[in-house]
Design a protein around this motif. Sequence first.
Motif, PDB file in Angstrom:
ATOM      1  N   ASP A   5      10.091 -52.410  50.431  1.00  0.00           N
ATOM      2  CA  ASP A   5       9.053 -52.757  49.457  1.00  0.00           C
ATOM      3  C   ASP A   5       7.910 -53.441  50.194  1.00  0.00           C
ATOM      4  OD1 ASP A   5      10.245 -51.920  46.992  1.00  0.00           O
ATOM      5  OD2 ASP A   5      11.634 -53.600  47.139  1.00  0.00           O
ATOM      6  N   PHE A  51      26.801 -41.488  54.886  1.00  0.00           N
ATOM      7  CA  PHE A  51      26.551 -42.915  54.642  1.00  0.00           C
ATOM      8  C   PHE A  51      27.073 -43.747  55.815  1.00  0.00           C
ATOM      9  CE2 PHE A  51      28.055 -47.086  53.486  1.00  0.00           C
ATOM     10  CZ  PHE A  51      26.963 -47.638  52.838  1.00  0.00           C
ATOM     11  N   MET A  55      25.012 -46.035  59.219  1.00  0.00           N
ATOM     12  CA  MET A  55      25.146 -47.449  59.578  1.00  0.00           C
ATOM     13  C   MET A  55      25.119 -47.663  61.083  1.00  0.00           C
ATOM     14  SD  MET A  55      28.077 -49.042  57.119  1.00  0.00           S
ATOM     15  CE  MET A  55      28.000 -50.649  57.943  1.00  0.00           C
ATOM     16  N   LEU A  96      19.986 -50.033  46.341  1.00  0.00           N
ATOM     17  CA  LEU A  96      20.502 -50.921  45.292  1.00  0.00           C
ATOM     18  C   LEU A  96      21.545 -51.904  45.798  1.00  0.00           C
ATOM     19  CD1 LEU A  96      20.830 -48.387  42.330  1.00  0.00           C
ATOM     20  CD2 LEU A  96      19.027 -50.075  42.717  1.00  0.00           C
ATOM     21  N   PHE A  97      22.417 -51.452  46.684  1.00  0.00           N
ATOM     22  CA  PHE A  97      23.540 -52.303  47.085  1.00  0.00           C
ATOM     23  C   PHE A  97      23.348 -52.982  48.433  1.00  0.00           C
ATOM     24  CE2 PHE A  97      25.403 -49.642  43.875  1.00  0.00           C
ATOM     25  CZ  PHE A  97      26.321 -50.472  43.239  1.00  0.00           C
ATOM     26  N   PHE A  98      22.528 -52.393  49.314  1.00  0.00           N
ATOM     27  CA  PHE A  98      22.491 -52.902  50.685  1.00  0.00           C
ATOM     28  C   PHE A  98      21.105 -53.358  51.141  1.00  0.00           C
ATOM     29  CE2 PHE A  98      26.074 -50.053  50.198  1.00  0.00           C
ATOM     30  CZ  PHE A  98      27.108 -50.845  50.662  1.00  0.00           C
ATOM     31  N   ASN A  99      20.159 -53.361  50.234  1.00  0.00           N
ATOM     32  CA  ASN A  99      18.816 -53.818  50.562  1.00  0.00           C
ATOM     33  C   ASN A  99      18.188 -53.012  51.695  1.00  0.00           C
ATOM     34  OD1 ASN A  99      16.876 -55.559  49.673  1.00  0.00           O
ATOM     35  ND2 ASN A  99      17.272 -57.110  51.230  1.00  0.00           N
ATOM     36  N   VAL A 103      13.127 -50.794  46.445  1.00  0.00           N
ATOM     37  CA  VAL A 103      13.384 -50.162  45.151  1.00  0.00           C
ATOM     38  C   VAL A 103      12.109 -49.512  44.597  1.00  0.00           C
ATOM     39  CG1 VAL A 103      14.086 -50.592  42.766  1.00  0.00           C
ATOM     40  CG2 VAL A 103      15.334 -51.657  44.628  1.00  0.00           C
TER      41      VAL A 103
ATOM     42  N   ALA B  47      10.843 -57.682  48.502  1.00  0.00           N
ATOM     43  CA  ALA B  47      11.991 -56.983  47.919  1.00  0.00           C
ATOM     44  C   ALA B  47      12.096 -57.338  46.436  1.00  0.00           C
ATOM     45  CB  ALA B  47      13.264 -57.362  48.652  1.00  0.00           C
ATOM     46  N   VAL B  48      12.169 -56.301  45.588  1.00  0.00           N
ATOM     47  CA  VAL B  48      12.153 -56.552  44.147  1.00  0.00           C
ATOM     48  C   VAL B  48      13.551 -56.761  43.580  1.00  0.00           C
ATOM     49  CG1 VAL B  48      10.003 -55.344  43.687  1.00  0.00           C
ATOM     50  CG2 VAL B  48      12.146 -54.084  43.654  1.00  0.00           C
ATOM     51  N   LEU B  49      14.558 -56.618  44.427  1.00  0.00           N
ATOM     52  CA  LEU B  49      15.922 -56.677  43.916  1.00  0.00           C
ATOM     53  C   LEU B  49      16.797 -57.463  44.893  1.00  0.00           C
ATOM     54  CD1 LEU B  49      17.638 -54.952  41.627  1.00  0.00           C
ATOM     55  CD2 LEU B  49      18.546 -53.889  43.686  1.00  0.00           C
ATOM     56  N   SER B  51      20.146 -57.505  46.436  1.00  0.00           N
ATOM     57  CA  SER B  51      21.297 -56.606  46.559  1.00  0.00           C
ATOM     58  C   SER B  51      22.574 -57.400  46.784  1.00  0.00           C
ATOM     59  CB  SER B  51      21.109 -55.659  47.738  1.00  0.00           C
ATOM     60  OG  SER B  51      19.799 -55.237  47.824  1.00  0.00           O
ATOM     61  N   PRO B  52      23.710 -56.845  46.349  1.00  0.00           N
ATOM     62  CA  PRO B  52      24.969 -57.557  46.564  1.00  0.00           C
ATOM     63  C   PRO B  52      25.389 -57.675  48.034  1.00  0.00           C
ATOM     64  CG  PRO B  52      25.332 -55.452  45.436  1.00  0.00           C
ATOM     65  CD  PRO B  52      23.869 -55.655  45.506  1.00  0.00           C
ATOM     66  N   MET B  53      25.042 -56.661  48.842  1.00  0.00           N
ATOM     67  CA  MET B  53      25.451 -56.707  50.257  1.00  0.00           C
ATOM     68  C   MET B  53      24.250 -56.438  51.173  1.00  0.00           C
ATOM     69  SD  MET B  53      28.996 -54.540  49.838  1.00  0.00           S
ATOM     70  CE  MET B  53      28.499 -53.750  48.303  1.00  0.00           C
ATOM     71  N   PRO B  54      23.274 -57.366  51.197  1.00  0.00           N
ATOM     72  CA  PRO B  54      22.064 -57.097  51.975  1.00  0.00           C
ATOM     73  C   PRO B  54      22.373 -56.871  53.454  1.00  0.00           C
ATOM     74  CG  PRO B  54      22.116 -59.376  51.195  1.00  0.00           C
ATOM     75  CD  PRO B  54      23.236 -58.671  50.539  1.00  0.00           C
ATOM     76  N   ASP B  55      21.694 -55.895  54.044  1.00  0.00           N
ATOM     77  CA  ASP B  55      21.860 -55.552  55.461  1.00  0.00           C
ATOM     78  C   ASP B  55      23.296 -55.215  55.842  1.00  0.00           C
ATOM     79  OD1 ASP B  55      19.111 -55.892  55.919  1.00  0.00           O
ATOM     80  OD2 ASP B  55      19.413 -58.064  56.014  1.00  0.00           O
ATOM     81  N   TYR B  56      24.026 -54.596  54.918  1.00  0.00           N
ATOM     82  CA  TYR B  56      25.386 -54.141  55.201  1.00  0.00           C
ATOM     83  C   TYR B  56      26.287 -55.283  55.659  1.00  0.00           C
ATOM     84  CZ  TYR B  56      22.957 -49.726  54.928  1.00  0.00           C
ATOM     85  OH  TYR B  56      22.180 -48.693  54.501  1.00  0.00           O
ATOM     86  N   THR B  68      30.533 -56.870  58.226  1.00  0.00           N
ATOM     87  CA  THR B  68      29.886 -55.557  58.309  1.00  0.00           C
ATOM     88  C   THR B  68      30.910 -54.439  58.087  1.00  0.00           C
ATOM     89  OG1 THR B  68      28.272 -56.428  59.861  1.00  0.00           O
ATOM     90  CG2 THR B  68      28.492 -54.041  59.769  1.00  0.00           C
ATOM     91  N   ALA B  71      31.732 -54.317  54.326  1.00  0.00           N
ATOM     92  CA  ALA B  71      30.613 -53.759  53.552  1.00  0.00           C
ATOM     93  C   ALA B  71      30.505 -52.257  53.801  1.00  0.00           C
ATOM     94  CB  ALA B  71      29.306 -54.455  53.921  1.00  0.00           C
ATOM     95  N   GLY B  72      30.718 -51.845  55.050  1.00  0.00           N
ATOM     96  CA  GLY B  72      30.645 -50.423  55.398  1.00  0.00           C
ATOM     97  C   GLY B  72      31.723 -49.617  54.705  1.00  0.00           C
ATOM     98  N   GLY B  75      30.914 -49.422  50.993  1.00  0.00           N
ATOM     99  CA  GLY B  75      29.806 -48.487  50.782  1.00  0.00           C
ATOM    100  C   GLY B  75      30.242 -47.035  50.930  1.00  0.00           C
TER     101      GLY B  75
END
Lengths: 215, 105
Positions: A5, A51, A55, A96-99, A103, B47-49, B51-56, B68, B71-72, B75
């Motif tokens: 963003d 996915f 990573m 949504l989940f990992f920034n 968005v 960032a507008v949101l 996230s639950p797991m930022p940057d993995y 990591t 989270a991986g 995901g």
Amino acid sequence: MHIPDGFLDAKTWLSTAALSAGALSYGLTQANRELEDRQIPVMGAMGAFVFAAQMVNFPVAGGTSGHLLGGALLALTMGPWPACIIMATIVGLQALFFNDGGVTVLGANIFNMAVLAPLSGYWVYRLLNRVIANRPVKIFLAAWFSTMAAAAATALELAFSNTIALKLVLPAMLGWHSLIGIGEGLITAGVISYLTSIKGGLFLSIGRKAGESNV
Amino acid sequence: MSKKIFWFLLAALAVAALLGPYASSYPDGLERVAEDFGFLGKSEGKAVLQSPMPDYVMPGITDEKGATALAGAVGTLLTFVIIYIAGKAITFSKRMSRRDRYVRS
């Protein structure tokens, strides 16, 4: 290549979102026509693999890294439109989940990585079918080109947003991604070779869909 | 689910959980360009949101590599499940029309 963003202005992310929405709705009808029920778990597993692979950033040069996009990999194994749907799901999850990727710019990221990358990889592969016989070479080149196409689109979007001048950002993006694309090509060719080597093959549409006869 | 697909999914989980923590932390191509031309800061705080797991990274886990890896893995499974559900939804109408044909004949 996930745009965060703040990099794109409203006119750019709105118009790329519209483009992506159009491509995905067309893609959904095409995927519905092409996909058989038994291919759905395969779609899920291929998407999960892409996915996971995304990573794993690999260093390319001078303090820069890249990772697999996977657009060509999915397009050549699942067909171009199912690949678009799978990639859009991945890019959406990442935002949504990992920034990873913004968005507001989700439409732009989907356009670059989930529409352009798989479609360009697929079409380059089909064009190369007429001139090159060696399949790993064709796959490598298609995957390399798909990375370059996504990088060029990203550069154009940044320029349209007046974030940076096109004459600066286009060569810079293409320069780095010409290196990252080598990784993309090697991984894509390696994974597809492995998948086709499994006894009985694994679900691949590469032969049927990409116009080859003997896979 | 066929055996082959199960093993392929397991391979994906292994890539995320075992290789993910050892990924290069260098900026990617776009970040590098943004740094070089000085517009990386445009994304700061935008960032507008949340996230639950930022940057993995799985929050609440102190071990960096473990966070990591987890989270991986989460995901990767999430990707499989969501695509599976989406795929089933895509082929739903086809399944129904096929069943109708079968019922009618």
